[in-house]
Design an enzyme around this catalytic site. Structure first.
Site, PDB file in Angstrom:
ATOM      1  N   THR A 136      72.635  51.121  69.376  1.00  0.00           N
ATOM      2  CA  THR A 136      73.153  51.066  70.749  1.00  0.00           C
ATOM      3  C   THR A 136      72.712  49.774  71.435  1.00  0.00           C
ATOM      4  O   THR A 136      73.510  49.124  72.124  1.00  0.00           O
ATOM      5  CB  THR A 136      72.683  52.285  71.550  1.00  0.00           C
ATOM      6  OG1 THR A 136      73.182  53.472  70.933  1.00  0.00           O
ATOM      7  CG2 THR A 136      73.197  52.230  72.977  1.00  0.00           C
ATOM      8  N   GLN A 173      77.132  52.829  59.538  1.00  0.00           N
ATOM      9  CA  GLN A 173      77.371  53.767  58.441  1.00  0.00           C
ATOM     10  C   GLN A 173      77.584  53.065  57.097  1.00  0.00           C
ATOM     11  O   GLN A 173      77.778  53.739  56.079  1.00  0.00           O
ATOM     12  CB  GLN A 173      78.603  54.636  58.753  1.00  0.00           C
ATOM     13  CG  GLN A 173      78.439  55.548  59.956  1.00  0.00           C
ATOM     14  CD  GLN A 173      77.420  56.649  59.746  1.00  0.00           C
ATOM     15  OE1 GLN A 173      77.082  56.995  58.620  1.00  0.00           O
ATOM     16  NE2 GLN A 173      76.909  57.203  60.845  1.00  0.00           N
ATOM     17  N   SER A 185      71.308  50.353  62.289  1.00  0.00           N
ATOM     18  CA  SER A 185      70.339  51.324  62.791  1.00  0.00           C
ATOM     19  C   SER A 185      69.466  51.828  61.662  1.00  0.00           C
ATOM     20  O   SER A 185      69.974  52.184  60.589  1.00  0.00           O
ATOM     21  CB  SER A 185      71.072  52.501  63.454  1.00  0.00           C
ATOM     22  OG  SER A 185      70.151  53.466  63.907  1.00  0.00           O
ATOM     23  N   GLY A 186      68.163  51.905  61.879  1.00  0.00           N
ATOM     24  CA  GLY A 186      67.233  52.357  60.844  1.00  0.00           C
ATOM     25  C   GLY A 186      67.335  53.831  60.540  1.00  0.00           C
ATOM     26  O   GLY A 186      67.246  54.253  59.389  1.00  0.00           O
ATOM     27  N   HIS A 187      67.574  54.670  61.567  1.00  0.00           N
ATOM     28  CA  HIS A 187      67.496  56.121  61.333  1.00  0.00           C
ATOM     29  C   HIS A 187      68.744  56.661  60.637  1.00  0.00           C
ATOM     30  O   HIS A 187      68.795  57.836  60.276  1.00  0.00           O
ATOM     31  CB  HIS A 187      67.234  56.865  62.644  1.00  0.00           C
ATOM     32  CG  HIS A 187      68.426  57.041  63.532  1.00  0.00           C
ATOM     33  ND1 HIS A 187      69.167  58.197  63.556  1.00  0.00           N
ATOM     34  CD2 HIS A 187      68.997  56.201  64.430  1.00  0.00           C
ATOM     35  CE1 HIS A 187      70.141  58.068  64.442  1.00  0.00           C
ATOM     36  NE2 HIS A 187      70.063  56.868  64.981  1.00  0.00           N
ATOM     37  N   CYS A 239      80.622  72.954  70.509  1.00  0.00           N
ATOM     38  CA  CYS A 239      80.515  74.395  70.234  1.00  0.00           C
ATOM     39  C   CYS A 239      80.263  75.135  71.529  1.00  0.00           C
ATOM     40  O   CYS A 239      79.128  75.378  71.915  1.00  0.00           O
ATOM     41  CB  CYS A 239      79.386  74.664  69.255  1.00  0.00           C
ATOM     42  SG  CYS A 239      79.783  74.184  67.588  1.00  0.00           S
TER      43      CYS A 239
END
Length: 770
Positions: A82, A198, A218-220, A347
């Site tokens: 981000t 991704q 992004s690392g995570h 949901c």
């Protein structure tokens, strides 16, 4: 409060939500801990401890270049994707301020299936920097591939174009070489950002061989911790620091670097770069994993539909829908079976679809029912085998609950009996089953639930007694007629009115006010139709109860299906073209004359997830209703006061509500997860209500708390429970628990509202209970 060490994965947990975040690899965690414990220096310090820290920083940057193919340009460590997206867009828009003046209608282009971080950031900084460009989505085809012709036509006026290497919901990857050709052929200077989050570890990258200007990572999303990422910036691309301060990262991004996070990336990059290490699997192995999962899913869900073409998608993502099942049904089942996946839509009772699938032109049921199953490039064969086994075991519970039918010739003795409430987009469909008679009635159905009803009927060979609506607006579809046509021979022929009432099968029943009404039988009970015009000119109510000698006394009525005449929190509105407030006044008096004040009312909408109500509750909540029932007001005054209430609905934040819903609900009483076991040991006569659906309950049914077996009271059957256990309201204590605490909170509030005195719920539910 729970100790952090008490929060752990559940036994036999299967994690298949890697596109959201990945677990941290042991090597990455070890590198971060080692750095925190022993390499704690500040990279900006000139002493030896700082020099060692700086080596970790510099060597990781070198490895980042190696795994991304960035032989030149800048590599800047950030807090994550981000921040990288923000930095890229601000840099591009800041540089484009002058260019914008030379373009008549400047645009900012982004792919229609981009992560929301991209368009929202474009809109925000376009406004903040006063760029004045139009933010435009690039359409995609049915495979999720960007429209090259659209890009060619619009990119000449673009100040920036944002695309992604692979989609987070579907895994669909873009043709970067083809994109580059069409972009540069039509605008050689436009600044181009590619979201690569991704892609790393799944798609080979050679950033310096492209004209990509910005690429955030992004690392995570690749087995690193949260809070660390990096940004590639092409050598010639403009750059504006968005964090000023001490001048770290060469003045490009100030703030002391997250060295433990960077060290974890160091360990990951080494594994990626090592051709002799098999932590990260080859493309062929990942394709085989996907094939194995797809084969298992096809076996358990015979009607599965994939929402993306595997030929255009990364092998680590499977996005699918099953007609007749909501994403909530599947996700809750998998979560109960300790399989972690993501829903493609929210949901909740307020149904929303996936904007990604909507952009791809997928049908509504696919978009609203989508499930994303994603594994990582470091997944193992053992993990995939475990996942397939868990999926097979979990879906067996769905077959037992008659939510799906299998290809095998199986029969199940469904435990469904009595009243169920099915919610779709805050609309209530009521399904009453007499298990002994094998008969079923459906009231106020919505088209989206027809497949669920059809499967239930087929699974148990129920005889359909009626499919009914309580009212119909002019613009509404004739849903009972639609269902009768779709279900064909399963519905008996007859003389149906516009609400689905079969006049050919009726008898006569006398009500408490001595009026005579038409009725049909279901098992030992009768369902009686009572005209209640007002909300619409065709509104009715259906009374379900036990008739004695041809008379249905008020005391013998179990449920009233009131449509929108009486709602939870108010009287139905009467300001439509087909409404009549004078008739509504008479209808309220008619209803109050044939039922008791504590008879359970089942409305056509449930805006606050409170399931059921009574005239007593609504009279206390709505003074106007109370005055009508007590005969303290005439119809003329009622019409005037009702008009004022309806005007408030039109002016409210929810002008589409079919009634004025103002009631504030008292909070439920918490028994926190760490208190639950001791609470049950210390208190006698406590019933633990697991309010998950039966298939969730069965998926991992060996759960007990303080050696006490849980009682499954599905939220869909809560109204039936209120009716069945009304005599124990003051004599027992009830603790409600569910997956996360959301449904148990709703259940506890409802029971408390309905007069159950000792009701508690467990916030965090099974997710936090150890």
């Amino acid at each position: 409060m729970l100790n952090l060490t008490d929060i752990q994965p559940q036994k036999n947990e299967v994690y298949l939500d890697n596109n959201a975040t990945t677990p941290v690899l042991p090597q990455a965690a070890e590198a971060a801990i080692h750095t925190m414990n022993l390499c704690y220096g500040n990279p900006s310090s000139s002493h030896m401890t700082g020099i060692r820290a700086k080596y970790i920083l510099d060597s990781t940057r070198t490895l980042a270049r190696q795994v991304t193919g960035a032989t030149d340009g800048k590599i800047i460590f950030t807090s994550g994707a981000t921040e990288g997206i923000q930095t890229s867009i601000i840099s591009a828009l800041n540089a484009a301020r002058e260019t914008a003046h030379n373009i008549t209608k400047p645009v900012l282009l982004y792919g229609a299936t981009e992560h929301k971080a991209v368009p929202e950031t474009l809109k925000h900084w376009n406004k903040m920097l006063n760029i004045g460009a139009e933010v435009v989505a690039i359409p995609v085809d049915e495979n999720g591939i960007l429209d090259f012709d659209f890009i060619a036509a619009n990119v000449p006026n673009a100040l920036m174009i944002c695309t992604m290497i692979a989609n987070n919901e579907t895994g669909v990857f873009q043709d970067l070489a083809g994109l580059e050709t069409v972009i540069r052929a039509n605008n050689s200077d436009v600044l181009w950002m590619v979201d690569c989050v991704q892609g790393l570890g799944k798609i080979p990258l050679a950033l310096s061989n492209t004209t990509i200007d910005y690429a955030p990572f992004s690392g995570h999303k690749l087995y690193g911790p949260k809070g660390i990422g990096f940004l590639y910036v092409r050598e010639t691309a403009p750059y504006t620091p968005i964090i000023a301060g001490g001048g770290q990262e060469g003045g490009l991004r100030s703030g002391t670097e997250n060295l433990p996070g960077i060290a974890s990336l160091n360990a990951i990059f080494k594994l990626l770069a090592d051709e002799n290490d098999d932590t990260f699997k080859s493309h062929q192995v990942l394709v085989a994993y996907r094939a194995q999962l797809a084969e298992t899913l096809a076996e358990v869900f015979p009607t599965i539909v994939y929402n993306h073409d595997f030929n255009y998608s990364l092998p680590t993502t499977l996005n699918f829908s099953v007609e007749g099942l909501s994403s909530k049904d599947i996700m809750n089942l998998f979560d109960a079976a300790r399989i972690r996946v993501s829903a493609g839509s929210a949901c909740s009772s307020k149904v929303t679809g996936s904007f990604v699938l909507d952009a791809m032109g997928k049908s509504t049921w696919q978009s609203e029912g989508a499930i994303r199953m994603s594994f990582g490039p470091a997944s193992t064969q053992e993990e995939i085998d475990q996942a397939c086994s868990a999926i097979k075991n979990a879906v067996a519970a769905m077959r037992h609950s008659c939510l799906i039918l299998s290809d095998a010739d199986e029969t199940f003795d469904s435990k469904a009996n009595g009243l169920q409430q099915w919610i779709y987009d805050q609309q209530c469909t009521w399904c009453y089953i007499d298990q002994d008679a094998k008969e079923i009635v459906l009231i106020d159905p919505v088209p989206e639930l027809v497949a669920k009803f059809d499967t239930l009927v087929s699974c148990q060979n129920y005889s359909i007694k009626a499919i009914l609506a309580t009212h119909k607006h002019d613009e509404q579809a004739d849903t009972p007629a639609i269902l009768r046509e779709l279900l064909g021979e399963k519905v008996p022929a007859g003389d149906f009115d516009q609400l689905g009432w079969n006049n050919a099968t009726t008898t006569q029943v006398t009500l408490a006010n001595d009026s005579v009404a038409s009725a049909i039988s279901i098992g030992e009970k009768v369902l009686v139709k009572v005209a209640l015009p007002g909300h619409t000119n065709n509104s009715v109510a259906y009374l379900l109860g036990t008739a004695v000698a041809g008379k249905l006394a008020a005391d013998d009525i179990d449920y009233v299906f009131s449509g929108d005449t009486i709602q939870i929190g108010g009287i139905g509105r009467s300001d439509f073209d087909v409404s009549d407030s004078t008739a509504l006044y008479s209808s309220i008096k008619e209803l109050s004359a044939v039922i008791n004040e504590d008879t359970l009312i089942c409305p056509a909408h449930d805006y606050k997830q409170l399931f059921t109500t009574t005239l007593a509750l609504e009279s206390a909540n709505t003074p106007l209703l109370s005055k009508v029932i007590k005969d303290a007001i005439d119809s003329t005054v009622f019409v005037d006061e009702k008009a004022a209430i309806d005007k408030e609905i039109t002016a409210s934040d929810e002008p589409t509500y079919c009634g004025s819903i103002k009631e504030s609900i008292d909070p439920s009483i918490d028994v926190t997860p760490e208190q639950l076991t001791s609470f049950l040991i210390e208190n006698d006569n406590v019933m633990v209500l697991d309010v998950r659906e039966p298939h969730e309950f069965e998926a991992y049914s060996d759960v007990n708390i303080a050696e006490q077996q849980l009682v499954n009271v599905p939220l869909t059957q809560l109204t039936d429970f209120v009716h069945t256990f009304h005599e124990q309201k003051q004599h027992s204590a009830f603790v409600c628990i569910c997956r996360s605490g959301s449904r148990s909170d709703a259940a506890a509030k409802t029971l408390k509202r309905m007069g159950f005195e000792n009701v508690y719920h467990v916030p965090g539910g099974f997710a936090l209970y150890s």
